[in-house]
Design an enzyme around this catalytic site. Structure first.
Site, PDB file in Angstrom:
ATOM      1  N   HIS A  85      37.579  54.729  13.063  1.00 19.69           N
ATOM      2  CA  HIS A  85      37.410  53.482  13.793  1.00 19.69           C
ATOM      3  C   HIS A  85      36.840  53.706  15.188  1.00 19.69           C
ATOM      4  CE1 HIS A  85      40.865  52.425  10.981  1.00 19.69           C
ATOM      5  NE2 HIS A  85      39.841  51.711  10.566  1.00 19.69           N
ATOM      6  N   HIS A 110      39.560  55.931  23.994  1.00 19.52           N
ATOM      7  CA  HIS A 110      38.627  55.850  22.878  1.00 19.52           C
ATOM      8  C   HIS A 110      37.465  54.957  23.276  1.00 19.52           C
ATOM      9  CE1 HIS A 110      41.392  52.429  22.299  1.00 19.52           C
ATOM     10  NE2 HIS A 110      40.295  51.794  21.932  1.00 19.52           N
ATOM     11  N   HIS A 112      34.213  52.020  22.348  1.00 14.89           N
ATOM     12  CA  HIS A 112      33.665  50.909  21.567  1.00 14.89           C
ATOM     13  C   HIS A 112      32.202  50.734  21.936  1.00 14.89           C
ATOM     14  CE1 HIS A 112      37.521  49.375  19.964  1.00 14.89           C
ATOM     15  NE2 HIS A 112      38.017  49.813  21.112  1.00 14.89           N
ATOM     16  N   THR A 196      43.014  45.212  20.588  1.00  9.44           N
ATOM     17  CA  THR A 196      41.794  44.675  19.989  1.00  9.44           C
ATOM     18  C   THR A 196      41.594  45.164  18.560  1.00  9.44           C
ATOM     19  OG1 THR A 196      40.391  46.457  20.837  1.00  9.44           O
ATOM     20  CG2 THR A 196      40.677  44.510  22.252  1.00  9.44           C
TER      21      THR A 196
END
Length: 246
Positions: A85, A110, A112, A196
């Site tokens: 992901h 992480h 996005h 999210t």
């Protein structure tokens, strides 16, 4: 370094829950964000009233927003994971952030791509989430927007991720102080939101730096190699929330 396959179904998670182990979610097709609320134990993705991400705009100026107190001097990245992901960097438990007289431990960060939050409708090419958790398990996330520009020499300390096997992990021992990656100006937006990714838990305190940092086009592309296409949840309704900024 020892390589292993890790299944972490929350790119935002602080631990792997039973729900995460059994719920399949993603960003395309039947597992896309519009269907997350139909999944077991993830109904909040559909029913929550303070969901993230949102479009950020200066709705209220508050000069009294508390100063962020970083204690990242000994921050140590113990593992880098391609979890399906996002590309995730897991820290040891020796670094904290104090906000509003409450201390949160830095757990992971992480990426996005493109950014999840927008600023007055404008979307940056990349957004980094530094996830923190307090002793009572409440969550605070520091978001850093990334724009294309010069190569970021400090980010290159993490270049070992470029050798990471797809869907694999690397045990590491990298001293990495996020404060050296954060923008020089620490003015920020603050609002109450959610995770999210499933289970989209509420509430989460969001701290979003107003000033972006820069990575080179090559660095952004190297990170994107480990990210699903468009791993950003769509913008969620504001529902009368106040976005503060200093």
């Amino acid at each position: 370094m020892k390589k292993s396959i890790l299944i972490l179904c929350l790119s935002f998670s602080l631990s792997t829950s039973a729900m995460a182990e059994h719920t399949h979610w993603g960003y395309q097709g039947d597992n896309a964000p519009e269907n997350w609320g139909k999944m077991a134990d993830a109904q909040t993705c559909a029913t929550g009233k303070t969901q993230s991400p949102i479009d950020i705009f200066a709705s209220k100026t508050n000069q009294k927003l508390p100063k962020l107190k970083f204690n990242y001097r000994h921050a140590d990245i113990k593992q880098i994971v391609d979890n399906g992901h996002s590309l995730q960097f897991n820290f040891g438990s020796n670094s904290t952030l104090t906000h509003n007289n409450k201390t949160y431990t830095l757990v992971q960060f992480h990426a996005h791509e493109p950014a999840e939050h927008t600023i007055n409708g404008i979307r940056y090419p990349l957004e980094l989430h530094f996830v923190h958790q307090s002793a009572d398990h409440s969550n605070l996330v520091v978001a850093v927007f990334v724009e294309e520009g010069k190569e970021n020499s400090y980010f290159e300390k993490l270049s070992v991720f470029k050798k990471l096997a797809k869907n694999g992990s690397e045990n590491t021992d990298i001293i990495f102080n996020p404060a050296h990656l954060y923008p020089q100006q620490h003015k920020y937006y603050r609002y109450t939101g959610s995770l999210t990714t499933p289970p989209c838990s509420e509430p989460v305190i969001w701290i979003l730096f107003r000033q972006p940092i820069s990575l080179s086009k090559a660095e952004i592309e190297e990170i994107s190699h480990y990210l699903p296409k468009n791993n950003n949840r769509p913008i969620q309704p504001l529902n009368n929330r106040i976005i503060e900024n200093n």
